[in-house]
Design an enzyme around this catalytic site. Structure first.
Site, PDB file in Angstrom:
ATOM      1  N   LYS A  22       0.837  -1.205   0.000  1.00 59.74           N
ATOM      2  CA  LYS A  22       0.000   0.000   0.000  1.00 59.74           C
ATOM      3  C   LYS A  22       0.874   1.259   0.000  1.00 59.74           C
ATOM      4  CE  LYS A  22      -1.694   1.989   3.966  1.00 59.74           C
ATOM      5  NZ  LYS A  22      -1.595   3.449   4.090  1.00 59.74           N
ATOM      6  N   ASN A  23       1.798   1.329   0.950  1.00 58.32           N
ATOM      7  CA  ASN A  23       2.534   2.583   1.109  1.00 58.32           C
ATOM      8  C   ASN A  23       3.517   2.839  -0.033  1.00 58.32           C
ATOM      9  OD1 ASN A  23       1.052   3.299   3.277  1.00 58.32           O
ATOM     10  ND2 ASN A  23       2.541   2.627   4.822  1.00 58.32           N
ATOM     11  N   CYS A 116      -5.372   8.370   8.447  1.00 59.73           N
ATOM     12  CA  CYS A 116      -5.816   7.900   9.767  1.00 59.73           C
ATOM     13  C   CYS A 116      -5.443   8.902  10.857  1.00 59.73           C
ATOM     14  CB  CYS A 116      -5.162   6.556  10.083  1.00 59.73           C
ATOM     15  SG  CYS A 116      -5.765   5.205   9.061  1.00 59.73           S
ATOM     16  N   ARG A 121       0.318  14.750  12.626  1.00 60.72           N
ATOM     17  CA  ARG A 121       0.752  14.538  11.249  1.00 60.72           C
ATOM     18  C   ARG A 121       1.051  15.834  10.482  1.00 60.72           C
ATOM     19  NH1 ARG A 121      -1.972   9.187   8.721  1.00 60.72           N
ATOM     20  NH2 ARG A 121       0.167   8.946   8.046  1.00 60.72           N
ATOM     21  N   ASP A 304       3.546   0.498  12.170  1.00 59.62           N
ATOM     22  CA  ASP A 304       2.323  -0.037  11.554  1.00 59.62           C
ATOM     23  C   ASP A 304       2.027  -1.476  11.996  1.00 59.62           C
ATOM     24  OD1 ASP A 304       2.172   2.375  10.267  1.00 59.62           O
ATOM     25  OD2 ASP A 304       2.920   1.651   8.349  1.00 59.62           O
ATOM     26  N   ARG A 397      -9.058   0.160   3.431  1.00 57.71           N
ATOM     27  CA  ARG A 397      -8.139   1.147   2.860  1.00 57.71           C
ATOM     28  C   ARG A 397      -6.781   0.538   2.572  1.00 57.71           C
ATOM     29  NH1 ARG A 397      -8.566   6.880   5.856  1.00 57.71           N
ATOM     30  NH2 ARG A 397      -6.976   7.304   4.340  1.00 57.71           N
TER      31      ARG A 397
HETATM   32  N1  EPU Z   1       6.673  14.371  10.890  1.00 59.36           N
HETATM   33  C1  EPU Z   1       6.815  15.691  11.170  1.00 59.36           C
HETATM   34  N2  EPU Z   1       6.826  16.569  10.120  1.00 59.36           N
HETATM   35  C2  EPU Z   1       6.717  16.162   8.823  1.00 59.36           C
HETATM   36  C3  EPU Z   1       6.558  14.798   8.549  1.00 59.36           C
HETATM   37  C4  EPU Z   1       6.534  13.912   9.612  1.00 59.36           C
HETATM   38  O1  EPU Z   1       6.915  16.096  12.313  1.00 59.36           O
HETATM   39  O2  EPU Z   1       6.750  17.017   7.935  1.00 59.36           O
HETATM   40  C5  EPU Z   1       6.614  13.403  12.001  1.00 59.36           C
HETATM   41  C6  EPU Z   1       5.225  12.769  12.133  1.00 59.36           C
HETATM   42  O3  EPU Z   1       4.348  13.583  12.887  1.00 59.36           O
HETATM   43  C7  EPU Z   1       5.543  11.459  12.794  1.00 59.36           C
HETATM   44  C8  EPU Z   1       6.899  11.091  12.195  1.00 59.36           C
HETATM   45  O4  EPU Z   1       7.472  12.316  11.718  1.00 59.36           O
HETATM   46  O5  EPU Z   1       5.661  11.635  14.170  1.00 59.36           O
HETATM   47  C9  EPU Z   1       6.837  10.064  11.091  1.00 59.36           C
HETATM   48  O6  EPU Z   1       6.113  10.535   9.996  1.00 59.36           O
HETATM   49  P1  EPU Z   1       6.376  10.053   8.501  1.00 59.36           P
HETATM   50  O7  EPU Z   1       6.453  11.273   7.666  1.00 59.36           O
HETATM   51  O8  EPU Z   1       7.506   9.088   8.441  1.00 59.36           O
HETATM   52  O9  EPU Z   1       5.031   9.290   8.200  1.00 59.36           O
HETATM   53  P2  EPU Z   1       4.064   9.443   6.974  1.00 59.36           P
HETATM   54  O10 EPU Z   1       4.855   9.582   5.713  1.00 59.36           O
HETATM   55  O11 EPU Z   1       3.005  10.449   7.248  1.00 59.36           O
HETATM   56  C10 EPU Z   1       4.054   6.902   6.424  1.00 59.36           C
HETATM   57  C11 EPU Z   1       2.986   5.853   6.256  1.00 59.36           C
HETATM   58  C12 EPU Z   1       2.387   5.502   7.615  1.00 59.36           C
HETATM   59  C13 EPU Z   1       3.498   5.017   8.545  1.00 59.36           C
HETATM   60  C14 EPU Z   1       4.613   6.060   8.623  1.00 59.36           C
HETATM   61  C15 EPU Z   1       5.802   5.592   9.438  1.00 59.36           C
HETATM   62  C16 EPU Z   1       2.148   6.391   4.072  1.00 59.36           C
HETATM   63  C17 EPU Z   1       1.041   6.922   3.246  1.00 59.36           C
HETATM   64  N3  EPU Z   1       1.961   6.395   5.384  1.00 59.36           N
HETATM   65  O12 EPU Z   1       3.382   8.033   6.984  1.00 59.36           O
HETATM   66  O13 EPU Z   1       1.510   4.433   7.364  1.00 59.36           O
HETATM   67  O14 EPU Z   1       2.980   4.789   9.841  1.00 59.36           O
HETATM   68  O15 EPU Z   1       5.074   6.398   7.292  1.00 59.36           O
HETATM   69  O16 EPU Z   1       6.348   4.436   8.912  1.00 59.36           O
HETATM   70  O17 EPU Z   1       3.164   5.921   3.554  1.00 59.36           O
HETATM   71  C18 EPU Z   1      -0.315   3.016   7.783  1.00 59.36           C
HETATM   72  O18 EPU Z   1      -0.024   2.417   6.730  1.00 59.36           O
HETATM   73  O19 EPU Z   1      -1.151   2.568   8.611  1.00 59.36           O
HETATM   74  C19 EPU Z   1       0.343   4.284   8.072  1.00 59.36           C
HETATM   75  C20 EPU Z   1      -0.116   5.148   8.946  1.00 59.36           C
END
Ligand code: EPU
Length: 419
Positions: A22-23, A116, A121, A304, A397
């Site tokens: 998915k990701n 979610c 975020r 996750d 999802r």
């Molecule tokens: N963060 C910031 N600022 C940013 C971006 C992130 O402070 O600009 C913080 C977030 O608040 C969090 C941490 O950094 O505390 C990690 O965030 P990251 O950006 O790595 O996560 P993401 O890209 O929003 C993706 C996956 C998530 C998964 C995380 C961590 C996607 C669409 N989502 O989220 O997947 O938990 O990486 O591995 O790729 C899921 O599949 O259930 C899911 C939530």
């Protein structure tokens, strides 16, 4: 709205085939917009997050053909339209259109993404990176307008190894003038998958999968064929499930290296695991040992899989601690597990304790997010009696054909539309 109904306390056995990640897929599709010709992506999972991206592609005027698990995207004639709140909010990964449209048109207008509710975020690291490349970011009432005369390669150090920021900055930098170097980059398998996809189109990206990624800007990206990598979170979810109620469950189409941190935790618990080249065989065993889990960026234990793991820990003999270091709001499944008989407490928003073994009883529970839903499916399959999981849309999802896959290995589970 959907609900999932499970009659639990039954062993499962047989083979489960893992789908495309998915990701990874949710980043590859917005990345496809950068291609100046048509691209073909195979092994795309049938999940509602992909439908939502399809809607954005259609909105922009891309030519999209979907057949089975393959999607062909021709974005050569797309229009740079505003991505409205309604469609941006449908999923988190809509934010990848910021990087790809900025790169393609030097301008993007879109609303804050959805996803979610597992924490605040923010996307500050994405925006800071776009600015470092020369873009101007304006925001009003959640509408982001990002513009640039030109994007110029630079050195960007991420304060945190964010998955989303790393991918978005690769997308923004791929056609920038000169060389971009991202340090403290995320190393998840989907980062490598996206970089390989872009390289297949003619991009010059090296170092993906390490903490330093180098992107030399190119002018043109050509047609290519690319396959989505197997989903290591789906793999891990079924491994955890099999560790609780599996009788010779073989999980196929996996890359075992991607779930190394989970294998070592299950090993510590005493779960018998046989690892093949692209499969993992698990049989559940009684008297599981409790373990402590701390979520970390890849290759650490994935956040996750933390919620699915909580369901298994209710079956371990003693006290397990969970330390969630990535998201501030990822224990919403604990209250639902407690309704089913788990002895569990949330100590702080990053720490929870589970003291097993607990006899779980089927109840009416609610999926509050995707992985909380997976946690409840595992608990429901362990539990005696009937479990009804409301808000099952969250689960759809991210898990392709989850009900069909589990039915095939003998689970008593069905999906019903709510009235
Ligand atoms: N963060 C910031 N600022 C940013 C971006 C992130 O402070 O600009 C913080 C977030 O608040 C969090 C941490 O950094 O505390 C990690 O965030 P990251 O950006 O790595 O996560 P993401 O890209 O929003 C993706 C996956 C998530 C998964 C995380 C961590 C996607 C669409 N989502 O989220 O997947 O938990 O990486 O591995 O790729 C899921 O599949 O259930 C899911 C939530």
């Amino acid at each position: 709205m959907y609900k999932i109904i499970i009659e639990g306390n039954k062993k499962i056995s047989g083979n489960i085939k893992i789908s495309g990640s998915k990701n990874s897929a949710v980043a590859l599709i917005p990345a496809a917009v950068l291609c100046d010709e048509e691209v073909t992506i195979a092994n795309v999972p049938k999940i509602s997050d992909i439908d939502a991206l399809d809607e954005i592609l259609n909105h922009l005027g891309a030519k999209v053909e979907r057949e089975d698990d393959t999607i062909k995207i021709d974005s050569s004639k797309i229009e740079n339209k505003l991505i409205t709140q309604k469609i941006a909010k449908k999923l988190r990964a809509s934010y990848y259109f910021m990087g790809s449209l900025l790169s393609k048109f030097k301008k993007v207008e879109m609303y804050f993404p959805g996803g979610c509710s597992i924490g605040a975020r923010p996307i500050n690291l994405h925006l800071k990176g776009f600015e470092a490349l020369g873009a101007k970011v304006e925001e009003k009432d959640n509408l982001f307008i990002i513009t640039a005369d030109k994007l110029i390669g630079t050195k960007i150090n991420l304060d945190f190894a964010s998955v989303g920021a790393t991918i978005n900055l690769m997308l923004a930098a791929v056609k920038a003038e000169g060389t971009t170097i991202i340090t403290n980059a995320a190393k998840e398998p989907h980062i490598v998958n996206v970089a390989t996809f872009l390289n297949n189109m003619g991009a010059k990206i090296s170092g993906a999968g390490t903490s330093e990624i180098k992107i030399e800007g190119v002018k043109y990206l050509h047609s290519c064929f690319h396959e989505v990598v197997p989903d290591y979170i789906e793999t891990g979810t079924y491994m955890i499930l099999a560790s609780a109620i599996g009788k010779e469950v073989v999980i196929e189409n996996v890359i075992p290296d991607h779930v190394e941190s989970l294998i070592s935790k299950l090993d510590e618990m005493g779960v018998p695991i046989q690892i093949g080249v692209d499969s993992i065989k698990i049989s559940a065993k009684n008297n599981l040992k409790p373990v402590n889990i701390k979520t970390q960026v890849y290759p650490g234990f994935p956040t996750d899989l933390q919620q699915p793991m909580a369901a298994l820990l209710t079956q371990a003999n003693g006290k397990s601690m969970i330390n969630e270091t990535i998201w501030e709001n990822r224990f919403l499944n604990i209250a639902e597990l407690k309704k089913m008989g788990a002895t569990a407490e949330i100590l702080t928003n990053s720490k929870a304790v589970i003291v097993g073994p607990n006899k779980l009883i089927g109840k009416k529970v609610k999926a509050t997010d995707l992985r909380a839903g997976a946690s409840l499916i595992i608990a429901g399959l362990i539990a005696e009696g009937t479990t009804v999981i409301e808000n099952a849309d969250y689960i759809l999802r991210g898990y392709e054909d989850i009900v069909e896959k589990l039915t095939k290995v003998g689970a008593n589970i069905k999906l019903e539309k709510c009235e």
